[in-house]
Motif scaffolding. Sequence first.
Motif, PDB file in Angstrom:
ATOM      1  N   ASN A  21       0.834  -1.211   0.000  1.00 42.50           N
ATOM      2  CA  ASN A  21       0.000   0.000   0.000  1.00 42.50           C
ATOM      3  C   ASN A  21       0.865   1.257   0.000  1.00 42.50           C
ATOM      4  O   ASN A  21       0.547   2.253   0.643  1.00 42.50           O
ATOM      5  CB  ASN A  21      -0.940  -0.011   1.215  1.00 42.50           C
ATOM      6  CG  ASN A  21      -2.022   1.048   1.107  1.00 42.50           C
ATOM      7  OD1 ASN A  21      -2.541   1.317   0.031  1.00 42.50           O
ATOM      8  ND2 ASN A  21      -2.367   1.657   2.242  1.00 42.50           N
ATOM      9  N   GLY A  22       1.988   1.190  -0.692  1.00 47.79           N
ATOM     10  CA  GLY A  22       2.874   2.344  -0.791  1.00 47.79           C
ATOM     11  C   GLY A  22       3.781   2.560   0.396  1.00 47.79           C
ATOM     12  O   GLY A  22       4.630   3.452   0.372  1.00 47.79           O
ATOM     13  N   LYS A  23       3.637   1.738   1.424  1.00 46.27           N
ATOM     14  CA  LYS A  23       4.467   1.883   2.618  1.00 46.27           C
ATOM     15  C   LYS A  23       5.653   0.925   2.544  1.00 46.27           C
ATOM     16  O   LYS A  23       5.477  -0.265   2.268  1.00 46.27           O
ATOM     17  CB  LYS A  23       3.655   1.600   3.887  1.00 46.27           C
ATOM     18  CG  LYS A  23       2.540   2.605   4.123  1.00 46.27           C
ATOM     19  CD  LYS A  23       1.869   2.363   5.465  1.00 46.27           C
ATOM     20  CE  LYS A  23       0.821   3.432   5.745  1.00 46.27           C
ATOM     21  NZ  LYS A  23       0.195   3.243   7.083  1.00 46.27           N
ATOM     22  N   GLU A  47       6.302   1.269  15.281  1.00 49.62           N
ATOM     23  CA  GLU A  47       7.514   0.693  14.705  1.00 49.62           C
ATOM     24  C   GLU A  47       7.249  -0.367  13.641  1.00 49.62           C
ATOM     25  O   GLU A  47       8.198  -0.864  13.028  1.00 49.62           O
ATOM     26  CB  GLU A  47       8.372   0.074  15.818  1.00 49.62           C
ATOM     27  CG  GLU A  47       8.866   1.068  16.851  1.00 49.62           C
ATOM     28  CD  GLU A  47       9.696   0.395  17.933  1.00 49.62           C
ATOM     29  OE1 GLU A  47      10.480  -0.524  17.602  1.00 49.62           O
ATOM     30  OE2 GLU A  47       9.556   0.772  19.114  1.00 49.62           O
ATOM     31  N   PHE A  48       5.997  -0.753  13.428  1.00 48.07           N
ATOM     32  CA  PHE A  48       5.758  -1.851  12.498  1.00 48.07           C
ATOM     33  C   PHE A  48       4.426  -1.707  11.755  1.00 48.07           C
ATOM     34  O   PHE A  48       3.492  -1.070  12.221  1.00 48.07           O
ATOM     35  CB  PHE A  48       5.809  -3.206  13.216  1.00 48.07           C
ATOM     36  CG  PHE A  48       4.802  -3.370  14.330  1.00 48.07           C
ATOM     37  CD1 PHE A  48       3.587  -3.987  14.113  1.00 48.07           C
ATOM     38  CD2 PHE A  48       5.088  -2.904  15.616  1.00 48.07           C
ATOM     39  CE1 PHE A  48       2.668  -4.155  15.142  1.00 48.07           C
ATOM     40  CE2 PHE A  48       4.178  -3.060  16.654  1.00 48.07           C
ATOM     41  CZ  PHE A  48       2.967  -3.679  16.419  1.00 48.07           C
ATOM     42  N   PHE A  49       4.418  -2.313  10.575  1.00 47.18           N
ATOM     43  CA  PHE A  49       3.235  -2.435   9.727  1.00 47.18           C
ATOM     44  C   PHE A  49       2.459  -3.643  10.239  1.00 47.18           C
ATOM     45  O   PHE A  49       2.994  -4.748  10.308  1.00 47.18           O
ATOM     46  CB  PHE A  49       3.697  -2.634   8.277  1.00 47.18           C
ATOM     47  CG  PHE A  49       2.609  -2.696   7.245  1.00 47.18           C
ATOM     48  CD1 PHE A  49       2.268  -1.567   6.508  1.00 47.18           C
ATOM     49  CD2 PHE A  49       1.949  -3.883   6.971  1.00 47.18           C
ATOM     50  CE1 PHE A  49       1.281  -1.623   5.531  1.00 47.18           C
ATOM     51  CE2 PHE A  49       0.964  -3.949   5.998  1.00 47.18           C
ATOM     52  CZ  PHE A  49       0.625  -2.811   5.274  1.00 47.18           C
ATOM     53  N   LEU A  50       1.203  -3.450  10.604  1.00 42.36           N
ATOM     54  CA  LEU A  50       0.414  -4.497  11.251  1.00 42.36           C
ATOM     55  C   LEU A  50      -0.714  -4.975  10.350  1.00 42.36           C
ATOM     56  O   LEU A  50      -1.520  -4.179   9.866  1.00 42.36           O
ATOM     57  CB  LEU A  50      -0.169  -3.959  12.561  1.00 42.36           C
ATOM     58  CG  LEU A  50      -1.086  -4.891  13.347  1.00 42.36           C
ATOM     59  CD1 LEU A  50      -0.367  -6.178  13.750  1.00 42.36           C
ATOM     60  CD2 LEU A  50      -1.625  -4.169  14.593  1.00 42.36           C
ATOM     61  N   ALA A  51      -0.748  -6.287  10.131  1.00 41.20           N
ATOM     62  CA  ALA A  51      -1.805  -6.905   9.325  1.00 41.20           C
ATOM     63  C   ALA A  51      -2.536  -7.951  10.148  1.00 41.20           C
ATOM     64  O   ALA A  51      -1.913  -8.711  10.897  1.00 41.20           O
ATOM     65  CB  ALA A  51      -1.209  -7.557   8.082  1.00 41.20           C
ATOM     66  N   VAL A  99      -5.395  -0.949  12.015  1.00 40.31           N
ATOM     67  CA  VAL A  99      -4.398  -1.857  11.451  1.00 40.31           C
ATOM     68  C   VAL A  99      -4.039  -1.331  10.065  1.00 40.31           C
ATOM     69  O   VAL A  99      -4.838  -0.664   9.412  1.00 40.31           O
ATOM     70  CB  VAL A  99      -4.897  -3.320  11.374  1.00 40.31           C
ATOM     71  CG1 VAL A  99      -5.117  -3.880  12.768  1.00 40.31           C
ATOM     72  CG2 VAL A  99      -6.153  -3.444  10.525  1.00 40.31           C
ATOM     73  N   ASP A 100      -2.834  -1.646   9.626  1.00 39.46           N
ATOM     74  CA  ASP A 100      -2.380  -1.140   8.328  1.00 39.46           C
ATOM     75  C   ASP A 100      -2.945  -1.937   7.163  1.00 39.46           C
ATOM     76  O   ASP A 100      -3.065  -1.423   6.050  1.00 39.46           O
ATOM     77  CB  ASP A 100      -0.850  -1.173   8.280  1.00 39.46           C
ATOM     78  CG  ASP A 100      -0.244  -0.297   9.365  1.00 39.46           C
ATOM     79  OD1 ASP A 100      -0.374   0.931   9.266  1.00 39.46           O
ATOM     80  OD2 ASP A 100       0.326  -0.850  10.326  1.00 39.46           O
ATOM     81  N   ILE A 159      -8.855   0.730   9.159  1.00 35.88           N
ATOM     82  CA  ILE A 159      -7.886  -0.076   8.425  1.00 35.88           C
ATOM     83  C   ILE A 159      -7.218   0.801   7.367  1.00 35.88           C
ATOM     84  O   ILE A 159      -7.844   1.707   6.814  1.00 35.88           O
ATOM     85  CB  ILE A 159      -8.521  -1.329   7.777  1.00 35.88           C
ATOM     86  CG1 ILE A 159      -9.443  -0.965   6.617  1.00 35.88           C
ATOM     87  CG2 ILE A 159      -9.293  -2.132   8.820  1.00 35.88           C
ATOM     88  CD1 ILE A 159     -10.023  -2.183   5.881  1.00 35.88           C
ATOM     89  N   GLY A 160      -5.940   0.532   7.123  1.00 35.08           N
ATOM     90  CA  GLY A 160      -5.223   1.335   6.144  1.00 35.08           C
ATOM     91  C   GLY A 160      -5.409   0.852   4.734  1.00 35.08           C
ATOM     92  O   GLY A 160      -5.337   1.642   3.775  1.00 35.08           O
TER      93      GLY A 160
END
Length: 329
Positions: free
Chosen positions: A7-9, A74-78, A115-116, A145-146
């Motif tokens: 998602n661009g991140k 600190e983190f991308f969360l799924a 959440v991301d 949600i991201g």
Amino acid sequence: MTSRTINGKPVNPIGLGCMSLSWGYGALPPRDVAIALLNRALDIGYDHLDTANIYGLGHNEKLIGEALKGRRGEFFLATKMGIVIEGEKRGIDCSPQSIRRCIDESLTRLQTDHVDLYYMHRRDRSVPIEESVGAMAELVKEGKIGSIGLSEMSADTLRRAAAIHPIAAMQTEYSPWTREPEIAVLDACRELGTTFVAFSPVARGVLAGGVRDVAALADNDLRRAMPRFNDENWPANLALVDQFCALAAEHGVTPAQLSLAWVLSRGEHIVAIPGTGSIAHMEENFARTDWTIPADAAARIDAMINQQTVAGPRYGATMQRTIDTEMFG
């Protein structure tokens, strides 16, 4: 290795699948070890954690929420929703009402307000995919949600979903011994700008050299129900593992590192999320992100381990009916 994106991140190409901390492969690590593993992962550079509401029936999300309180940035969360387990009953519910209820429950367990990435864990054939994605799109607008993800779905389903809202990620099993994404999904993801997230990229521990005696697996280890591990198929598959481990030794990497490098070499739009309950294995999986697999080694793996040489399907007939992915004929 250069970071990739969801998602661009930007995220590191290797993330952490968290299921093994709560369910799936026999004895679980003690709680203090699981908490230490999650924190150590962030300390050494993991920045993408993957969980689901059914992993330990909420245990995994609670564990992450409690263990990483104060480190959410600190983190991308799924996480995922859609599979429903009630006692011995297992089903799929991706109705708008269920999606909305489940995200609120997950956010509470994860101790976060968003959440991301939020996945449909499986396709609900009783609800049009467009309707489910539409409900998830509302959660994007609300900031809960991201982005939207799909799991274990086909290229056709992905395209239908993407016509309603951009799909950030497709998560499916992928390793040298599970090649179904090569039929259509990898190309569809590339075409649509969807990141492909490979789960079980070391073949459920097999291509990490971690499984030799299937009889020694715990009674509650999910691999016991998988055809590739039965008495008929395992001897042939173990012979392939021995060849794979020998190739890893030739290149000065561990079998797990070789399998991960192979997965990541299949496209710049791919990230991998190996899971483990071992701090040492978690560190090993991340230790050689500087290493790119040589083309000749990748070609040898392709010839060695593929849909013709691996004995048995990845799932039995009952489980396969819940999967929407393409299958080899």
